[in-house]
Enzyme design. Structure first.
Site, PDB file in Angstrom:
ATOM      1  N   VAL A  81       0.851  -1.206   0.000  1.00 30.55           N
ATOM      2  CA  VAL A  81       0.000   0.000   0.000  1.00 30.55           C
ATOM      3  C   VAL A  81       0.880   1.247   0.000  1.00 30.55           C
ATOM      4  O   VAL A  81       1.652   1.466   0.943  1.00 30.55           O
ATOM      5  CB  VAL A  81      -0.908   0.032   1.248  1.00 30.55           C
ATOM      6  CG1 VAL A  81      -1.730   1.328   1.278  1.00 30.55           C
ATOM      7  CG2 VAL A  81      -1.816  -1.188   1.290  1.00 30.55           C
ATOM      8  N   VAL A  83       0.943   5.574  -1.650  1.00 29.06           N
ATOM      9  CA  VAL A  83       0.513   6.649  -2.537  1.00 29.06           C
ATOM     10  C   VAL A  83       1.771   7.475  -2.813  1.00 29.06           C
ATOM     11  O   VAL A  83       2.582   7.707  -1.880  1.00 29.06           O
ATOM     12  CB  VAL A  83      -0.617   7.480  -1.880  1.00 29.06           C
ATOM     13  CG1 VAL A  83      -0.896   8.747  -2.665  1.00 29.06           C
ATOM     14  CG2 VAL A  83      -1.881   6.623  -1.773  1.00 29.06           C
ATOM     15  N   ARG A  89      -2.557  12.675   0.723  1.00 28.88           N
ATOM     16  CA  ARG A  89      -3.604  13.417   1.438  1.00 28.88           C
ATOM     17  C   ARG A  89      -4.620  14.050   0.500  1.00 28.88           C
ATOM     18  O   ARG A  89      -5.058  15.168   0.678  1.00 28.88           O
ATOM     19  CB  ARG A  89      -2.982  14.504   2.352  1.00 28.88           C
ATOM     20  CG  ARG A  89      -1.940  14.001   3.331  1.00 28.88           C
ATOM     21  CD  ARG A  89      -2.445  12.900   4.256  1.00 28.88           C
ATOM     22  NE  ARG A  89      -1.368  12.488   5.159  1.00 28.88           N
ATOM     23  CZ  ARG A  89      -0.596  11.409   4.969  1.00 28.88           C
ATOM     24  NH1 ARG A  89      -0.782  10.618   3.918  1.00 28.88           N
ATOM     25  NH2 ARG A  89       0.348  11.119   5.834  1.00 28.88           N
ATOM     26  N   ARG A  90      -4.977  13.259  -0.525  1.00 27.87           N
ATOM     27  CA  ARG A  90      -6.069  13.681  -1.413  1.00 27.87           C
ATOM     28  C   ARG A  90      -7.125  12.579  -1.488  1.00 27.87           C
ATOM     29  O   ARG A  90      -7.912  12.529  -2.428  1.00 27.87           O
ATOM     30  CB  ARG A  90      -5.545  13.938  -2.829  1.00 27.87           C
ATOM     31  CG  ARG A  90      -4.469  14.983  -2.905  1.00 27.87           C
ATOM     32  CD  ARG A  90      -4.030  15.135  -4.347  1.00 27.87           C
ATOM     33  NE  ARG A  90      -2.728  15.753  -4.416  1.00 27.87           N
ATOM     34  CZ  ARG A  90      -2.059  15.942  -5.545  1.00 27.87           C
ATOM     35  NH1 ARG A  90      -2.580  15.553  -6.693  1.00 27.87           N
ATOM     36  NH2 ARG A  90      -0.871  16.514  -5.522  1.00 27.87           N
ATOM     37  N   THR A  94      -7.737   6.203   0.687  1.00 25.76           N
ATOM     38  CA  THR A  94      -9.110   5.915   1.121  1.00 25.76           C
ATOM     39  C   THR A  94      -9.862   5.213  -0.005  1.00 25.76           C
ATOM     40  O   THR A  94     -10.524   4.188   0.217  1.00 25.76           O
ATOM     41  CB  THR A  94      -9.824   7.231   1.510  1.00 25.76           C
ATOM     42  OG1 THR A  94      -9.054   7.862   2.534  1.00 25.76           O
ATOM     43  CG2 THR A  94     -11.235   6.983   2.007  1.00 25.76           C
ATOM     44  N   SER A 117       2.438  -0.021   8.440  1.00 25.80           N
ATOM     45  CA  SER A 117       3.709   0.673   8.689  1.00 25.80           C
ATOM     46  C   SER A 117       3.532   1.679   9.820  1.00 25.80           C
ATOM     47  O   SER A 117       4.472   1.966  10.556  1.00 25.80           O
ATOM     48  CB  SER A 117       4.160   1.410   7.420  1.00 25.80           C
ATOM     49  OG  SER A 117       3.183   2.362   7.047  1.00 25.80           O
ATOM     50  N   TYR A 122      -5.041   2.701   9.489  1.00 26.08           N
ATOM     51  CA  TYR A 122      -6.074   1.758   9.057  1.00 26.08           C
ATOM     52  C   TYR A 122      -7.316   1.640   9.934  1.00 26.08           C
ATOM     53  O   TYR A 122      -8.283   0.993   9.535  1.00 26.08           O
ATOM     54  CB  TYR A 122      -5.447   0.367   8.871  1.00 26.08           C
ATOM     55  CG  TYR A 122      -4.442   0.359   7.738  1.00 26.08           C
ATOM     56  CD1 TYR A 122      -4.877   0.355   6.419  1.00 26.08           C
ATOM     57  CD2 TYR A 122      -3.077   0.389   7.983  1.00 26.08           C
ATOM     58  CE1 TYR A 122      -3.974   0.370   5.372  1.00 26.08           C
ATOM     59  CE2 TYR A 122      -2.162   0.413   6.936  1.00 26.08           C
ATOM     60  CZ  TYR A 122      -2.617   0.396   5.635  1.00 26.08           C
ATOM     61  OH  TYR A 122      -1.728   0.425   4.595  1.00 26.08           O
ATOM     62  N   PHE A 400       3.347 -10.524   5.734  1.00 26.37           N
ATOM     63  CA  PHE A 400       3.136 -10.513   4.283  1.00 26.37           C
ATOM     64  C   PHE A 400       3.104  -9.098   3.760  1.00 26.37           C
ATOM     65  O   PHE A 400       2.664  -8.762   2.751  1.00 26.37           O
ATOM     66  CB  PHE A 400       1.835 -11.267   3.932  1.00 26.37           C
ATOM     67  CG  PHE A 400       0.651 -10.883   4.778  1.00 26.37           C
ATOM     68  CD1 PHE A 400      -0.151  -9.812   4.428  1.00 26.37           C
ATOM     69  CD2 PHE A 400       0.341 -11.576   5.957  1.00 26.37           C
ATOM     70  CE1 PHE A 400      -1.248  -9.449   5.205  1.00 26.37           C
ATOM     71  CE2 PHE A 400      -0.754 -11.217   6.743  1.00 26.37           C
ATOM     72  CZ  PHE A 400      -1.547 -10.151   6.366  1.00 26.37           C
TER      73      PHE A 400
HETATM   74  C1  COA Z   1      -0.161   5.951   4.186  1.00 23.62           C
HETATM   75  C2  COA Z   1      -0.477   6.449   2.789  1.00 23.62           C
HETATM   76  C3  COA Z   1      -0.753   5.241   1.883  1.00 23.62           C
HETATM   77  C4  COA Z   1      -1.731   7.328   2.874  1.00 23.62           C
HETATM   78  O1  COA Z   1      -2.136   7.699   1.564  1.00 23.62           O
HETATM   79  P1  COA Z   1      -3.009   9.017   1.309  1.00 23.62           P
HETATM   80  O2  COA Z   1      -3.571   8.901  -0.070  1.00 23.62           O
HETATM   81  O3  COA Z   1      -2.249  10.214   1.628  1.00 23.62           O
HETATM   82  O4  COA Z   1      -4.191   8.829   2.365  1.00 23.62           O
HETATM   83  P2  COA Z   1      -5.597   9.578   2.297  1.00 23.62           P
HETATM   84  O5  COA Z   1      -5.462  10.881   1.589  1.00 23.62           O
HETATM   85  O6  COA Z   1      -6.634   8.645   1.769  1.00 23.62           O
HETATM   86  O7  COA Z   1      -5.828   9.827   3.851  1.00 23.62           O
HETATM   87  C5  COA Z   1      -6.955   9.408   4.520  1.00 23.62           C
HETATM   88  C6  COA Z   1      -6.855   9.825   5.952  1.00 23.62           C
HETATM   89  O8  COA Z   1      -5.800   9.081   6.588  1.00 23.62           O
HETATM   90  C7  COA Z   1      -4.910   9.978   7.213  1.00 23.62           C
HETATM   91  N1  COA Z   1      -3.569   9.422   7.078  1.00 23.62           N
HETATM   92  C8  COA Z   1      -3.003   8.997   5.958  1.00 23.62           C
HETATM   93  N2  COA Z   1      -1.771   8.540   6.213  1.00 23.62           N
HETATM   94  C9  COA Z   1      -1.570   8.711   7.530  1.00 23.62           C
HETATM   95  C10 COA Z   1      -0.475   8.450   8.375  1.00 23.62           C
HETATM   96  N3  COA Z   1       0.658   7.922   7.902  1.00 23.62           N
HETATM   97  N4  COA Z   1      -0.603   8.747   9.683  1.00 23.62           N
HETATM   98  C11 COA Z   1      -1.759   9.284  10.143  1.00 23.62           C
HETATM   99  N5  COA Z   1      -2.824   9.548   9.369  1.00 23.62           N
HETATM  100  C12 COA Z   1      -2.718   9.270   8.065  1.00 23.62           C
HETATM  101  C13 COA Z   1      -5.044  11.278   6.448  1.00 23.62           C
HETATM  102  O9  COA Z   1      -4.637  12.372   7.231  1.00 23.62           O
HETATM  103  C14 COA Z   1      -6.517  11.307   6.138  1.00 23.62           C
HETATM  104  O10 COA Z   1      -7.234  11.735   7.282  1.00 23.62           O
HETATM  105  P3  COA Z   1      -8.431  12.780   7.189  1.00 23.62           P
HETATM  106  O11 COA Z   1      -9.410  12.173   6.250  1.00 23.62           O
HETATM  107  O12 COA Z   1      -8.921  12.885   8.587  1.00 23.62           O
HETATM  108  O13 COA Z   1      -7.827  14.020   6.650  1.00 23.62           O
HETATM  109  C15 COA Z   1       0.670   7.294   2.207  1.00 23.62           C
HETATM  110  O14 COA Z   1       0.923   8.367   3.095  1.00 23.62           O
HETATM  111  C16 COA Z   1       1.939   6.521   1.978  1.00 23.62           C
HETATM  112  O15 COA Z   1       2.154   6.013   0.889  1.00 23.62           O
HETATM  113  N6  COA Z   1       2.836   6.447   3.000  1.00 23.62           N
HETATM  114  C17 COA Z   1       4.140   5.794   2.860  1.00 23.62           C
HETATM  115  C18 COA Z   1       4.029   4.289   2.649  1.00 23.62           C
HETATM  116  C19 COA Z   1       3.234   3.629   3.754  1.00 23.62           C
HETATM  117  O16 COA Z   1       3.461   3.817   4.927  1.00 23.62           O
HETATM  118  N7  COA Z   1       2.265   2.776   3.341  1.00 23.62           N
HETATM  119  C20 COA Z   1       1.459   1.998   4.242  1.00 23.62           C
HETATM  120  C21 COA Z   1       1.994   0.623   4.267  1.00 23.62           C
HETATM  121  S1  COA Z   1       1.189  -0.410   5.441  1.00 23.62           S
END
Ligand code: COA
Length: 400
Positions: A81, A83, A89-90, A94, A117, A122, A400
């Protein structure tokens, strides 16, 4: 910004792996591309595209998970997973996570699980901590054991190709008795024994097994870190207490090192009770496996319960509407049923809170004390704790 969500095609898998790697701040190496190609099922990916550009990645592995009572329940193992940092944060994640849950439901898999991570990501999608692991550090000089089973067997080294033939059987024996364990398919075993998941070459990794009467009852996979004078256990899986003691003793007996570090140990690993000086065992708790009840009434009926009981549970789920409502759970040691009901609820909770105790990691009374669960009938949460209790704590050996 117009974002399209769809699985990647076979010819796009390399791009998917490169994008995922960038999402974690690395450029994919050839070894990483091979690792991804071994594991990723293209039709189970869900990627986000802006025009032709891949801006988000996710997939779900085909797994089964052992639940209390021993049933192996089909599970979507969410992973890969990311982005792209240019598009965070767009709402892209989600979009992926909500659609993944609906796709998993359409496939008839009532559970989803992941290793996060960061723990803040989640919960909003209905996942919750459901099996913990601990990082253990033992000082070799203070690792004498005062209690341990008598050993009749022997330990010896095997090569990775021998391990490939041996380890899956031991793993399977543990899988069948420990809730939280997930299946590891052939591709994942090939990958596991290639050194790739730890970012190591095969040359750095050692495999030792414990054999008794011609049968292998346990294995350990480890490496030596001379710079910090430690032995690092990646995976120690044992089907008997004797094998468990023998392999820990082996690790603590390797010379010229100060410490032994065990990652992702089960919280009820009995080593603590074997050590002469348990205070010297450093334990660090980790929220290992997060669980999502994709079809809550189905999975409630698939586990067994430590005590006969009947409860009307009101579930709230903002993403999977079929879980919303009141369900009557009748469960016991021999089986369970869970059906919609119009009877008044004994307790109300979110689908995420329900997941936290589903495998037996925690009692629901702890969540009640954290103001997360509402009890409507006095004694309902106490009964729930008694019903959902397990002999062994859940553990997931496979990240995994
Ligand atoms: C984690 C990740 C996938 C989130 O993607 P994103 O498209 O920015 O997430 P969204 O825009 O859909 O965010 C949805 C909500 O989750 C929150 N959120 C997203 N990532 C977060 C994080 N790392 N910590 C806390 N909150 C987080 C956002 O603030 C948002 O909250 P809101 O709706 O109250 O404003 C992205 O930041 C990423 O790629 N991170 C690095 C790789 C990683 O850690 N992946 C997860 C592997 S398990």
């Amino acid at each position: 910004m117009n974002i399209e969500f769809r699985p990647v095609r076979e010819e796009e898998v390399d791009d998917f792996i490169r994008a995922e790697s960038r999402g974690f701040g690395r450029n994919a190496t050839d070894a990483y591309l091979a690792h991804g190609n071994r594991l990723i099922e293209a039709d189970r990916t869900l990627a986000a595209f802006e025009g032709k550009r891949l801006v988000g990645t996710s997939t779900s592995h085909t797994l089964k998970m052992t639940v209390p009572g021993g049933a192996a329940v089909p599970t979507g193992g969410i992973a890969w997973v990311t982005v792209q940092p240019t598009h965070r944060r767009r709402g892209i994640n989600t979009g992926m996570m909500v659609q993944q849950l609906h796709r998993i439901h359409e496939r008839g898999e009532p559970l989803a699980a992941l290793w996060p991570s960061e723990s803040a990501i989640y919960g909003r999608f209905g996942y919750e901590m459901a099996a913990f692991g601990e990082r253990w550090t033992v000082e070799r000089q203070r690792s004498a054991l005062t209690h341990s089973p008598e050993e009749q067997g022997q330990t010896f080294f095997v090569d990775s190709w021998e391990a490939r033939g041996i380890f899956p059987d031991v793993y399977q024996r543990v899988f069948s008795v420990r809730s939280g364990m997930v299946t590891r398919n052939d591709a994942a075993w090939d990958d596991e024994l290639s050194g790739a998941p730890q970012g190591r070459s095969v040359a750095e990794i050692f495999y030792v097994v414990y054999e008794l009467d011609g049968r292998i009852d346990g294995y350990v996979k480890y490496r030596i870190d001379r710079s910090q004078s430690r032995l690092i256990i990646f995976e120690l899986v044992t089907a008997t207490d004797e094998a468990h003691a023998a392999l820990w003793k082996f690790c603590m007996g390797v010379d010229l090192l100060d410490t032994v570090e065990g990652n992702n140990r089960p919280v009820d690993d009995p080593l603590l009770w074997m050590l002469a000086d348990p205070q010297r065992l450093r334990r660090e708790s980790q929220d290992a496996l997060w669980l999502r009840l994709v079809d809550a009434p189905v999975v409630l009926a698939q586990r067994r319960y430590a005590k006969e009981g009947k409860l009307v549970i009101e579930i709230q789920d903002s993403i999977c509407p079929w879980n919303n409502g009141r369900f009557q759970l009748d469960g016991g040691l021999d089986g369970a049923q869970c059906r919609p009901t119009s009877a008044s609820a004994d307790l109300s909770l979110s689908v995420a809170d329900l997941a936290s105790g589903y495998l037996g990691a925690t009692g629901y009374s702890a969540l009640q004390r954290a103001s997360r669960i509402q009890e409507h009938s006095v004694g309902a949460i106490k009964l729930m704790d008694e019903m959902f209790a397990t002999d062994l704590k859940p553990w997931c050996a496979h990240d995994f």
